[in-house]
Motif scaffolding. Structure first.
Motif, PDB file in Angstrom:
ATOM      1  N   LEU A 123       0.833  -1.198   0.000  1.00  0.00           N
ATOM      2  CA  LEU A 123       0.000   0.000   0.000  1.00  0.00           C
ATOM      3  C   LEU A 123       0.866   1.246   0.000  1.00  0.00           C
ATOM      4  CD1 LEU A 123      -2.507  -0.947   2.849  1.00  0.00           C
ATOM      5  CD2 LEU A 123      -3.066  -0.839   0.412  1.00  0.00           C
ATOM      6  N   ALA A 124       0.343   2.328  -0.590  1.00  0.00           N
ATOM      7  CA  ALA A 124       0.958   3.645  -0.479  1.00  0.00           C
ATOM      8  C   ALA A 124      -0.153   4.671  -0.350  1.00  0.00           C
ATOM      9  CB  ALA A 124       1.840   3.957  -1.686  1.00  0.00           C
ATOM     10  N   ASP A 125       0.093   5.706   0.443  1.00  0.00           N
ATOM     11  CA  ASP A 125      -0.895   6.747   0.698  1.00  0.00           C
ATOM     12  C   ASP A 125      -0.690   7.905  -0.274  1.00  0.00           C
ATOM     13  OD1 ASP A 125      -2.732   8.494   1.724  1.00  0.00           O
ATOM     14  OD2 ASP A 125      -1.608   8.938   3.553  1.00  0.00           O
ATOM     15  N   ALA A 126      -1.687   8.120  -1.137  1.00  0.00           N
ATOM     16  CA  ALA A 126      -1.612   9.211  -2.107  1.00  0.00           C
ATOM     17  C   ALA A 126      -2.239  10.494  -1.594  1.00  0.00           C
ATOM     18  CB  ALA A 126      -2.284   8.797  -3.413  1.00  0.00           C
ATOM     19  N   GLY A 127      -2.759  10.484  -0.362  1.00  0.00           N
ATOM     20  CA  GLY A 127      -3.375  11.676   0.203  1.00  0.00           C
ATOM     21  C   GLY A 127      -4.857  11.774  -0.097  1.00  0.00           C
ATOM     22  N   ASN A 128      -5.585  12.519   0.740  1.00  0.00           N
ATOM     23  CA  ASN A 128      -7.017  12.745   0.559  1.00  0.00           C
ATOM     24  C   ASN A 128      -7.811  11.443   0.497  1.00  0.00           C
ATOM     25  OD1 ASN A 128      -6.672  15.592   0.412  1.00  0.00           O
ATOM     26  ND2 ASN A 128      -6.036  15.377  -1.734  1.00  0.00           N
TER      27      ASN A 128
END
Length: 353
Positions: A331-336
C-alpha cells in the motif's frame, strides 16, 4: 537423437538435433542485467509501494520500478538489475531505497526516476565473513553460530533476499531479510554493517517487516517473531507475543503498535510491546501490508484484496469496499483518502470509502 541439456548455473544450454549442436543463450545473473523496459511492467506482479513526496512509486518482479506524479500516468524507472524487488522506502522526496532478491539494495537520489546498486548478496556475504568469520571468543556458541551462518551465506552465493527496508532519515537505516539477515547503514547506504549479532533471533527466523511504531522501531517475522529496538543497547530485543504464526509486517502510530500476518491475524499493543491484544479483523486471508494514512487512520490490506481501516489507533477495524478486490501486497498513501494498491495485477489507485 534429440535432447536438451541444461547445465547450470552459469553455462551455456546446448540443443542437439540430428547430431548438430547449437549454442543457446548464456545465462546472466539478474545482478548484471538491467531491468527491461516493458509496456507490461505496470500489469506485472508488484510487491512494494511508497511515496517520494507526492510521487507514487511501486516495485516488483524483474527489477521493475514505476512512478507516477498523478496516479494515472506511470513511467518506468531506470534500474541496473533485474532481480525481483520486495520492498522500498523513501526517507525524503528524493532519497529512497529498494531491496530484493539476490541480496540487492538499490538507491535513488531523484525521487525514483533512476536507481543505482549499493549492495548485492555476494558483497553482503563478504561483509558477514569479515564481521563474524574470526570471532574473538571462538568457544562462544553464539559466535560459532554467526561464523557458520556467515560461511553458509558465502558458500551459497547471492541467493538470500532482503525483505524490507526502513530509514529514519537520509543517513541512518536498516535492511532486513531471510535467515536473520540484517544490515545497518549510517551514511545513506554507502557502507553497510552486519547487525546479526545485535538481534535476539537465535533460530535465524526470517524478518519480513521493519517500521517505527509505539515510540520505537519494531521488526516482525515468522513464527510470531517480534523484536523491539533498544537504542541504549543498540540491539533488537525479543518481545513476547501470544501468537506463534508468521507476521508479514508492522505499522502503527506514536501510541500503538500493530503487527499482522497469516489468516487475518493482527495484534495491537498500546504500551510499547509490553502487552498485546488480538484484533478482530473479520478476514481470514493473510494480511500482507499496512500503513498509517496522513489523517492518522491505520490501513491494512489482505492477499485477497480486502482493505481494512481503523480510526481508533488499531483498536478496531472496518472493511471498506474497493472497486476491484485483487490480491494486494503493498500500500501507499496518495493523500485525501486515496491509496495505491499494488499486487498481483499491477497497481490500482482509488479512494476506498
Amino acid at each position: 537423437m534429440q535432447y536438451i541439456a541444461f547445465l547450470t548455473p552459469l553455462v551455456v544450454s546446448v540443443l542437439t538435433i540430428s547430431g548438430a549442436s547449437v549454442a543457446g543463450p548464456v545465462f546472466q545473473s539478474p545482478l548484471v542485467v538491467p531491468a527491461t523496459k516493458s509496456a507490461l511492467a505496470l500489469r506485472g506482479t508488484l510487491n512494494a509501494a511508497g511515496t517520494a513526496g507526492q510521487r507514487l512509486v511501486v516495485a516488483g518482479q524483474r527489477g521493475h520500478i514505476l512512478y507516477s506524479d498523478d496516479g494515472a500516468t506511470w513511467l518506468q524507472a531506470k534500474v541496473p538489475v533485474s532481480s525481483d524487488l520486495t520492498a522500498l522506502y523513501f526517507a525524503s522526496a528524493s532519497e529512497g531505497w529498494a531491496v530484493g532478491h539476490e541480496g540487492v539494495i538499490l538507491h535513488t537520489a531523484d525521487g525514483g526516476t533512476t536507481w543505482t546498486k549499493q549492495l548485492d548478496g555476494k558483497q553482503a556475504a563478504e561483509l558477514l565473513v569479515k564481521a563474524y568469520g574470526k570471532p574473538a571468543n571462538a568457544s562462544d556458541p553464539a559466535a560459532q553460530r554467526l561464523r557458520q551462518d556467515a560461511e553458509t551465506f558465502a558458500a551459497q552465493g547471492a541467493d538470500k533476499p532482503f525483505l524490507d527496508v526502513w530509514f529514519e532519515d537520509t543517513r541512518r537505516g536498516f535492511a532486513v531479510g531471510a535467515f536473520n539477515l540484517i544490515l545497518r547503514t549510517e551514511d545513506g547506504g554507502n557502507t553497510w554493517t552486519p547487525w546479526m549479532d545485535r538481534v535476539n533471533n537465535p533460530k535465524g527466523l526470517h524478518m519480513y517487516g521493519i517500521r517505527p511504531a509505539g515510540g520505537s522501531v519494531f521488526i516482525a517475522g515468522e513464527q510470531g517473531l517480534v523484536l523491539k529496538y533498544d537504542r541504549a543497547q543498540q540491539r533488537f530485543v525479543k518481545v513476547d507475543l501470544p501468537y506463534q504464526g508468521t507476521l508479514f509486517g508492522v505499522t502503527g502510530t506514536d501510541r500503538t503498535v500493530v503487527v499482522y500476518g497469516l489468516r487475518g491475524n493482527a495484534l495491537r499493543s498500546a504500551d510499547g510491546g509490553a502487552s498485546w491484544m488480538k484484533i478482530e479483523t473479520g478476514v481470514t486471508t493473510g494480511l500482507s501490508s499496512g500503513l498509517v494514512r496522513r489523517d492518522g487512520a491505520i490501513v491494512l490490506a489482505s492477499q485477497a484484496g480486502q482493505v481494512l481501516v481503523s480510526t481508533d489507533d488499531g483498536a478496531s477495524f472496518r472493511r471498506v469496499p474497493v472497486a476491484t478486490a485483487e490480491p494486494t501486497f503493498a500500500l501507499a498513501d496518495a493523500g485525501n483518502g486515496v491509496l495505491a494498491l499494488a499486487g498481483l495485477g499491477g497497481v490500482r489507485v482509488e479512494a476506498p470509502k
